[in-house]
Design a protein around this motif. Structure first.
Motif, mmCIF file in Angstrom:
data_model
loop_
_atom_site.group_PDB
_atom_site.id
_atom_site.type_symbol
_atom_site.label_atom_id
_atom_site.label_comp_id
_atom_site.label_asym_id
_atom_site.label_seq_id
_atom_site.Cartn_x
_atom_site.Cartn_y
_atom_site.Cartn_z
ATOM 1 N N LEU A 1 0.816 -1.210 0.000
ATOM 2 C CA LEU A 1 0.000 0.000 0.000
ATOM 3 C C LEU A 1 0.854 1.265 0.000
ATOM 4 O O LEU A 1 0.605 2.190 -0.785
ATOM 5 C CB LEU A 1 -0.948 -0.009 1.211
ATOM 6 N N VAL A 2 1.872 1.317 0.861
ATOM 7 C CA VAL A 2 2.707 2.523 0.938
ATOM 8 C C VAL A 2 3.452 2.755 -0.370
ATOM 9 O O VAL A 2 3.487 3.878 -0.893
ATOM 10 C CB VAL A 2 3.686 2.421 2.118
ATOM 11 N N GLU A 3 4.043 1.692 -0.906
ATOM 12 C CA GLU A 3 4.791 1.836 -2.157
ATOM 13 C C GLU A 3 3.894 2.284 -3.296
ATOM 14 O O GLU A 3 4.257 3.174 -4.088
ATOM 15 C CB GLU A 3 5.468 0.512 -2.516
ATOM 16 N N ARG A 4 2.725 1.674 -3.382
ATOM 17 C CA ARG A 4 1.818 2.017 -4.495
ATOM 18 C C ARG A 4 1.311 3.451 -4.366
ATOM 19 O O ARG A 4 1.251 4.176 -5.369
ATOM 20 C CB ARG A 4 0.643 1.038 -4.508
ATOM 21 N N LEU A 5 0.965 3.863 -3.159
ATOM 22 C CA LEU A 5 0.487 5.241 -2.980
ATOM 23 C C LEU A 5 1.605 6.240 -3.233
ATOM 24 O O LEU A 5 1.358 7.332 -3.752
ATOM 25 C CB LEU A 5 -0.093 5.424 -1.571
ATOM 26 N N SER A 6 2.838 5.868 -2.900
ATOM 27 C CA SER A 6 3.975 6.752 -3.182
ATOM 28 C C SER A 6 4.192 6.894 -4.678
ATOM 29 O O SER A 6 4.532 7.976 -5.168
ATOM 30 C CB SER A 6 5.241 6.204 -2.515
ATOM 31 N N GLU A 7 3.986 5.805 -5.409
ATOM 32 C CA GLU A 7 4.102 5.873 -6.864
ATOM 33 C C GLU A 7 3.059 6.824 -7.445
ATOM 34 O O GLU A 7 3.331 7.586 -8.384
ATOM 35 C CB GLU A 7 3.910 4.484 -7.473
ATOM 36 N N ILE A 8 1.851 6.759 -6.904
ATOM 37 C CA ILE A 8 0.745 7.559 -7.441
ATOM 38 C C ILE A 8 0.875 9.024 -7.045
ATOM 39 O O ILE A 8 0.738 9.925 -7.885
ATOM 40 C CB ILE A 8 -0.605 7.000 -6.940
ATOM 41 N N ALA A 9 1.122 9.278 -5.766
ATOM 42 C CA ALA A 9 1.069 10.646 -5.246
ATOM 43 C C ALA A 9 2.410 11.351 -5.242
ATOM 44 O O ALA A 9 2.470 12.571 -5.067
ATOM 45 C CB ALA A 9 0.499 10.628 -3.829
ATOM 46 N N GLY A 10 3.498 10.590 -5.418
ATOM 47 C CA GLY A 10 4.812 11.212 -5.388
ATOM 48 C C GLY A 10 5.297 11.429 -3.960
ATOM 49 O O GLY A 10 4.672 11.028 -2.985
ATOM 50 N N ALA A 11 6.409 12.136 -3.850
ATOM 51 C CA ALA A 11 7.047 12.311 -2.544
ATOM 52 C C ALA A 11 6.204 13.121 -1.573
ATOM 53 O O ALA A 11 6.332 12.980 -0.352
ATOM 54 C CB ALA A 11 8.405 12.986 -2.734
ATOM 55 N N GLN A 12 5.330 13.972 -2.109
ATOM 56 C CA GLN A 12 4.544 14.821 -1.215
ATOM 57 C C GLN A 12 3.471 14.051 -0.459
ATOM 58 O O GLN A 12 2.995 14.487 0.584
ATOM 59 C CB GLN A 12 3.907 15.980 -1.983
ATOM 60 N N GLY A 13 3.046 12.899 -0.973
ATOM 61 C CA GLY A 13 2.042 12.102 -0.288
ATOM 62 C C GLY A 13 0.620 12.547 -0.588
ATOM 63 O O GLY A 13 0.380 13.467 -1.375
ATOM 64 N N VAL A 14 -0.327 11.891 0.044
ATOM 65 C CA VAL A 14 -1.759 12.128 -0.175
ATOM 66 C C VAL A 14 -2.308 12.980 0.964
ATOM 67 O O VAL A 14 -2.082 12.677 2.139
ATOM 68 C CB VAL A 14 -2.520 10.784 -0.224
ATOM 69 N N ARG A 15 -3.037 14.036 0.615
ATOM 70 C CA ARG A 15 -3.543 14.933 1.663
ATOM 71 C C ARG A 15 -4.752 14.376 2.397
ATOM 72 O O ARG A 15 -4.918 14.594 3.604
ATOM 73 C CB ARG A 15 -3.894 16.309 1.072
ATOM 74 N N VAL A 16 -5.645 13.664 1.695
ATOM 75 C CA VAL A 16 -6.920 13.246 2.290
ATOM 76 C C VAL A 16 -7.064 11.730 2.190
ATOM 77 O O VAL A 16 -6.831 11.143 1.125
ATOM 78 C CB VAL A 16 -8.121 13.924 1.581
ATOM 79 N N VAL A 17 -7.458 11.119 3.295
ATOM 80 C CA VAL A 17 -7.785 9.694 3.326
ATOM 81 C C VAL A 17 -9.175 9.536 3.932
ATOM 82 O O VAL A 17 -9.464 10.107 4.991
ATOM 83 C CB VAL A 17 -6.770 8.887 4.162
ATOM 84 N N LEU A 18 -10.025 8.768 3.265
ATOM 85 C CA LEU A 18 -11.350 8.435 3.782
ATOM 86 C C LEU A 18 -11.365 6.938 4.049
ATOM 87 O O LEU A 18 -11.337 6.130 3.118
ATOM 88 C CB LEU A 18 -12.439 8.819 2.773
ATOM 89 N N ASP A 19 -11.401 6.569 5.329
ATOM 90 C CA ASP A 19 -11.224 5.166 5.703
ATOM 91 C C ASP A 19 -12.427 4.630 6.471
ATOM 92 O O ASP A 19 -12.919 5.261 7.398
ATOM 93 C CB ASP A 19 -9.970 4.999 6.558
ATOM 94 N N ALA A 20 -12.865 3.420 6.076
ATOM 95 C CA ALA A 20 -13.959 2.749 6.767
ATOM 96 C C ALA A 20 -13.492 1.479 7.462
ATOM 97 O O ALA A 20 -14.306 0.768 8.051
ATOM 98 C CB ALA A 20 -15.056 2.387 5.767
ATOM 99 N N ILE A 21 -12.196 1.201 7.412
ATOM 100 C CA ILE A 21 -11.706 -0.114 7.839
ATOM 101 C C ILE A 21 -11.017 -0.072 9.194
ATOM 102 O O ILE A 21 -11.312 -0.859 10.089
ATOM 103 C CB ILE A 21 -10.740 -0.689 6.776
ATOM 104 N N ALA A 22 -10.060 0.850 9.396
ATOM 105 C CA ALA A 22 -9.207 0.896 10.583
ATOM 106 C C ALA A 22 -8.393 -0.393 10.677
ATOM 107 O O ALA A 22 -8.124 -1.023 9.657
ATOM 108 C CB ALA A 22 -10.025 1.173 11.833
ATOM 109 N N GLY A 23 -7.972 -0.794 11.891
ATOM 110 C CA GLY A 23 -7.146 -1.984 12.013
ATOM 111 C C GLY A 23 -5.739 -1.751 11.482
ATOM 112 O O GLY A 23 -5.245 -0.613 11.438
ATOM 113 N N PRO A 24 -5.066 -2.798 11.033
ATOM 114 C CA PRO A 24 -3.663 -2.702 10.603
ATOM 115 C C PRO A 24 -3.419 -1.750 9.443
ATOM 116 O O PRO A 24 -2.296 -1.273 9.259
ATOM 117 C CB PRO A 24 -3.320 -4.141 10.206
#
Length: 329
Positions: free
Chosen positions: A202-225
């Motif tokens: 997950l971290v690697e893939r999101l870094s590929e998509i968003a670049g070094a700056q990262g993602v500003r907004v996360v909408l999560d329904a799962i929590a946990g690990p």
């Protein structure tokens, strides 16, 4: 007499019963609706099972969304007349205002005349998903053009609504799903990117998509690990909005990421919108405009008959659906 769904004990779908009851006429400020369709939500399964934020007296009704025709109105109601096609804003208490019935009564403030282009099943599938996604993404996170948003449980009705709202405001929707089974459907539904947890880091893939700056907004329904990798992929000053807890595992607190990136972790309930009249009116205008232009379009996975409410709840808990489950009455 009208048929309604009630349960006398907490448990699985089998505790749901269809019964005939006498329903009183609407009181002052109330509207009584002849229901044509229901929209099912996971919150209803949680209430039935005894795991919801609300603990009802038993026997209890349930249900958050309905669409139908105004049957009669109470004293002081001027905005609706018998015959109006309407849908229901989810109430703060579904035990007090249950939707599962042939005839239901609500405060007039919870009733909306939906666009006539919507059929009954679609109209019953509007308000919970879009109000939930709107409140998180627009009211709280101020999502806008140029932003990227990570959406977990993306094939749920709220997840799909969030994808559509992100597209509506020009943001990039990054859908997260467990397996590749629903990947193409999520792309077809408007996700710009899809991350498959069973196949990708997950971290690697999101870094590929968003670049070094990262993602500003996360909408999560799962929590946990998943909480830690989500936080690790966020940008400085980012906001993670938690509106569920689908994971049965403990949720670790990502201290290093929160401190290092000055993150905001925000719990959220749709009641923050439905319980605030001014915010609700703004949200309704946003959603109705989106429905009328086609930017927002509820996705119905499967429709059951009212007599199949037990089967509908079993399917609701299967996690097989893509979008909303509807019930015709």
């Amino acid at each position: 007499m009208a048929r309604v769904v009630r349960f006398y004990q907490h448990g699985g779908p089998e505790v749901l019963r269809i019964e005939d009851i006498d329903l009183p006429p609407p009181g002052p400020g109330e509207v009584q609706i002849r229901v044509k369709a229901l929209g099912l939500n996971r919150a209803e399964a949680l209430l039935r099972a005894g795991n919801y934020i609300e603990t009802p007296a038993l026997p209890s009704g349930l249900g958050l969304e309905a669409a139908g025709v105004v049957e009669t109105v109470g004293e002081g109601v001027n905005d609706f007349v018998p015959g109006d096609a309407v849908s229901v804003i989810p109430p703060q208490s579904m035990a007090r205002w249950p939707a599962y019935g042939e005839l239901v009564t609500y405060r007039a403030g919870l009733i909306v005349k939906h666009p006539p282009s919507l059929d009954w099943q679609t109209a019953a599938a509007v308000w919970m998903q879009y109000l939930t996604a709107y409140g998180a993404l627009i009211d709280i996170a101020r999502l806008s053009s140029g932003d990227a948003v990570v959406i977990t449980a993306a094939s749920s009705s709220v997840g799909l609504a969030a994808i559509q709202i992100a597209n509506k405001v020009g943001a990039t929707a990054i859908a997260v799903t467990r397996t590749s089974i629903k990947k193409q459907a999520l792309l077809d539904a408007g996700a710009t990117h899809v991350v498959v947890l069973a196949e990708e880091d997950l971290v690697e893939r999101l870094s590929e998509i968003a670049g070094a700056q990262g993602v500003r907004v996360v909408l999560d329904a799962i929590a946990g690990p998943i909480f830690e990798p989500l936080a690790a992929a966020m940008s400085k000053g980012g906001i993670l909005i938690e509106y569920g807890g689908l994971s049965p595992e403990p949720t670790p607190f990502p201290l290093a990421a929160v401190l290092g990136k000055t993150l905001t972790l925000r719990g959220y309930l749709v009641h923050e919108i439905t319980g605030a009249p001014e915010k609700l009116e703004i949200a309704k205008a946003f959603i109705l405009e989106g429905l009328e232009t086609g930017a927002l379009r509820p996705i119905i996975d499967r429709t059951f008959a009212f007599d199949q409410i037990v089967e509908a709840h079993r399917y609701l808990e299967s996690n097989e659906q893509f979008g909303k489950i509807a019930v015709t009455v």
